[in-house]
Design a protein around this motif. Structure first.
Motif, short mmCIF file in Angstrom:
data_model
loop_
_atom_site.label_atom_id
_atom_site.label_comp_id
_atom_site.label_asym_id
_atom_site.label_seq_id
_atom_site.Cartn_x
_atom_site.Cartn_y
_atom_site.Cartn_z
N GLU A 90 0.86 -1.19 0.07
CA GLU A 90 -0.11 -0.05 -0.11
C GLU A 90 0.88 1.28 0.07
N ILE A 91 1.82 1.28 0.93
CA ILE A 91 3.02 2.46 0.79
C ILE A 91 3.58 2.63 -0.70
N LEU A 92 4.08 1.63 -1.18
CA LEU A 92 4.49 1.55 -2.57
C LEU A 92 3.28 1.96 -3.54
N SER A 93 2.34 1.67 -3.43
CA SER A 93 1.28 2.15 -4.43
C SER A 93 1.06 3.63 -4.26
N ILE A 94 1.06 4.28 -3.02
CA ILE A 94 0.88 5.72 -2.82
C ILE A 94 1.89 6.20 -3.25
N TYR A 95 3.17 5.61 -3.05
CA TYR A 95 4.45 6.53 -3.70
C TYR A 95 4.42 6.24 -5.40
N MET A 96 4.03 5.23 -6.01
CA MET A 96 4.04 5.18 -7.39
C MET A 96 2.74 6.02 -8.12
N ASN A 97 2.02 6.41 -7.27
CA ASN A 97 0.83 7.23 -7.95
C ASN A 97 0.98 8.78 -7.43
#
Length: 749
Positions: free
Chosen positions: A266-273
């Motif tokens: 979830e943290i990585l998804s926030i970052y990539m968005n």
């Protein structure tokens, strides 16, 4: 008592201690006492009713050994012990203080993490990180050619993006991402060591930030923009990116709270968005669409590596700005992916030998100078500061844009010496002022840089002369009227005598106005300007769109005033369209995404009439001679009628060529940004050749059309001769009739 009686002496058994009597015999008494002790105990038990169970016999306590005499502290520790004693004491003091302080600090950190944890929203609320809206620019056919503002292609997750992109981001930004708790002490220590070794402060340069910390920074540690707190969004963003020690500590706390609240994916998804990936793209989906014209789940290893490589410096590494630099960075990312086990050696080799390329759509959507200019004409709340998603339809013709870019490259690659720092600009527009193509410098596909077509104000030189002759024609002069080209001087108050000279340093006697314009002679132009009046020349030029403060002296006629290429090209468009003013424009409509009705319409076009159509057509006839027979012959277009005018300023600091066919008006400027004189260049030289190359490509496939020109009819009425020094020429009968006509138009009858 007598000894022979056999009775024991009357001596108490316990008179003496267990150790024996004073004189011996102690062993016999001790044995007797031991033998009788159980009996006495039994008697007492019976006397007091102690029960049937005999009491346990209590063993005598062992005798304690006599302690050895104590030695002094000095003798016990020795000399070394005495010397180390203060240090032991200090260590115990510091340790006692440290563990207590550590315990307090740990408690504070736990409370702080808990506080931030309670404030964190759900993941879905954090995925679109744009602070502003997007601007999509369409060409005249409705096709997208540029993006501005913050582009967001849609939400992606670690499950929906290409595995190559996900792995590339982790390999590049935080290889221990899945093993730490939000901060990486090893990474911080390594960053501090590198910064110090490179001569910077410990917190300057490499930050050792994890992906979680970078995400915390992207979220501005949970602070939302408030116009009452920050002066602007730029100030807000600058505050979010501060690198102070306190900010780093707060960022670490926030990162640990995120680790507690969200999963790693979830943290990585926030970052990539939320991460900015250059070219106005926010998030992986926008970047994939922007650069490769595909979804983020379709990216190859080379493409994923290129996008991940942008994260360190998204603006300078963006492939739309410098494709080679972006490819080199991607090669490094591929190597890191191989070292960390994400790619095989063969996959790495293939990715490095076949680097990612921009898609045709992405390459065409850089926008360049034209898009920058259109954005500058839009109110900021619909442009670079918009909070909405905006669509702008423009006048751009992408075929013509490509044509002028190719023309620029061709001339500079074949006819300009290698290493020259000379610059050039081109503008192409229709007769109504609709700009169809624009190049603001030798680097054609760039954005956000100085635009020499719209921002550079330079002296116009002889390119200004058509407005002198336009004024004369409007007042009744004929293209066939004659003027004396001979030495000529004027007394300038405060400056003394001023004597203009022709470029050839020769004089040609009595010539027609057409010949004077065709050969770009200076003396006749000054004489005509003085005859009709500088104020009127200034007014006509201003009405045609040259919106700058113009020279006050007689050098006005020779182009001593400054203007931009866009203004000059627009003024020539007014000559082509029959004498009406023109406001160059690039925007035709502006609307919000989803709205059917536009919020803004066209930003320019044709305005009021400046000169009579007859005068405009006669001026076109005169200017056609410039290209057919005069200083602009290098600009000739096979099979097409063309009219124009060259211009070269004092010391050849600026060289111009502006002209038109029946379909398009084009202007070219050439010079150095620092006003260094050009070497061997005049307006009829390289600028005319650039104009020729551009217009040949622009008119490819079009059917030739004649110019709207009118050949003058010779008039039998003789003109008054022009005076030789200082006095204005007297106007002839044609001028009188023209003035009468103007008065009738103004006042009737």
């Amino acid at each position: 008592m007598a000894q022979g009686s056999g009775r024991r002496p009357l001596v108490a058994d316990k008179r003496y201690p267990k150790g024996g009597s004073r004189k011996g015999g102690g062993s016999t008494r001790r044995a007797s006492a031991k033998a009788k002790k159980p009996e006495a105990g039994g008697l007492l038990a019976r006397l007091f009713g102690g029960g049937k169970k005999p009491p346990s016999q209590k063993r005598a306590a062992p005798r304690k050994p006599k302690p050895a005499p104590r030695r002094s502290g000095r003798a016990k520790r020795g000399v070394l012990g005495v010397m180390l004693a203060p240090f032991r004491w200090a260590f115990r003091l510091v340790w006692g203080f440290a563990w207590r302080v550590g315990l307090v600090c740990t408690g504070i950190v736990v409370l702080a993490v808990g506080y931030q944890y309670a404030k964190l929203p759900e993941v879905a609320e954090l995925l679109d990180g744009r602070a502003r809206g997007s601007v999509t620019l369409l060409d005249e056919k409705g096709e997208v050619f540029a993006w501005r503002g913050d582009q967001f292609g849609g939400v992606v997750t670690t499950e929906t993006v290409s595995k190559h992109l996900k792995n590339a981001v982790v390999a590049t930004e935080d290889k221990r991402f899945y093993r730490h708790f939000g901060i990486s002490p090893r990474g911080i220590a390594s960053a501090v060591r590198i910064n110090l070794s490179e001569g910077r402060g410990p917190l300057s340069g490499h930050g050792g930030s994890t992906i979680t910390q970078q995400t915390a920074k992207l979220l501005c540690l949970g602070q939302v923009y408030d116009p009452d707190v920050w002066e602007s969004e730029r100030a807000y963003e600058a505050d979010c990116r501060k690198g102070s020690l306190w900010r780093k500590a707060t960022e670490a706390v926030y990162a640990m709270a995120m680790e507690a609240k969200y999963s790693k994916d979830e943290i990585l998804s926030i970052y990539m968005n939320r991460a900015y990936m250059g070219g106005g793209a926010y998030g992986a989906e926008a970047a994939a669409q922007r650069y490769f014209g595909k979804s983020a789940n379709q990216l190859s290893a080379a493409e994923g590596a290129m996008i991940a490589g942008l994260l360190t410096a998204p603006s300078s590494l963006a492939p739309t700005n410098n494709l080679k630099r972006s490819q080199d960075r991607a090669a490094t990312v591929l190597r890191l992916m191989h070292e960390q086990g994400y790619l095989t050696a063969e996959e790495t080799r293939l990715g490095q030998t076949n680097p990612a390329e921009l898609s045709e759509a992405a390459d065409a959507r850089a926008g360049g100078y034209f898009a920058d200019w259109v954005m500058d004409t839009v109110p900021s709340y619909f442009g670079d500061q918009t909070s909405e998603d905006v669509v702008i339809r423009t006048t751009l013709d992408q075929r013509l844009q490509t044509a002028v870019e190719e023309a620029m490259k061709h001339v500079f690659s074949t006819k300009v010496r290698e290493g020259s720092k000379a610059q050039a600009a081109i503008v192409v527009m229709s007769a109504d002022g609709a700009v169809r193509a624009m190049v603001g410098g030798r680097k054609t596909r760039v954005s956000g840089v100085f635009n020499r077509a719209t921002q550079a104000k330079r002296q116009t030189g002889s390119a200004f002369k058509p407005f002198v002759y336009a004024t004369a024609l409007e007042l009744g002069y004929s293209p066939l009227d004659k003027v004396l080209d001979a030495p000529y001087c004027l007394d300038i108050p405060g400056s003394g005598e001023w004597c203009p000279q022709n470029y050839t340093r020769k004089y040609y006697g009595e010539i027609t106005l057409t010949q004077a314009l065709r050969d770009s002679l200076n003396v006749p132009a000054v004489k005509i300007s003085e005859a009709v009046g500088r104020d009127l020349v200034r007014r006509v030029a201003g009405d045609f769109g040259i919106d700058n403060e113009m020279a006050e002296g007689p050098a006005l006629a020779l182009g001593a005033s400054e203007s931009t290429l866009l203004e000059m090209t627009g003024a020539y468009a007014g000559i082509l369209n029959g004498g009406s003013s023109v406001t160059p424009y690039g925007l035709t409509s502006l609307s919000l995404v989803g709205d059917s009705e536009p919020l803004m319409g066209s930003s320019g076009g044709m305005g009021e009439r400046v000169i009579r159509p007859e005068a405009a057509r006669q001026l076109v006839w005169m200017m056609e001679k410039v290209i057919a027979e005069g200083t602009g012959q290098r600009a000739q277009i096979p099979g097409w009628q063309a009219a124009g005018k060259s211009g070269t300023t004092q010391a050849a600091r600026d060289a111009w060529f502006i002209g038109f066919t029946a379909d398009y008006v084009a202007g070219v400027w050439m010079g150095y940004d620092d006003n260094t004189p050009l070497t061997g260049v005049t307006g009829g030289g390289l600028p005319a050749e650039i104009w020729h190359e551009a217009m040949v490509r622009v008119h490819a496939g079009l059917e030739p059309k004649p110019l709207p020109l009118q050949e003058p009819v010779p008039v039998a009425v003789p003109q008054q001769p022009t005076s030789e020094r200082g006095n204005r020429p007297r106007l002839g009968q044609e001028l009188g009739r023209a003035v009468d006509g103007i008065l009738r138009d103004l006042f009737g009858n």
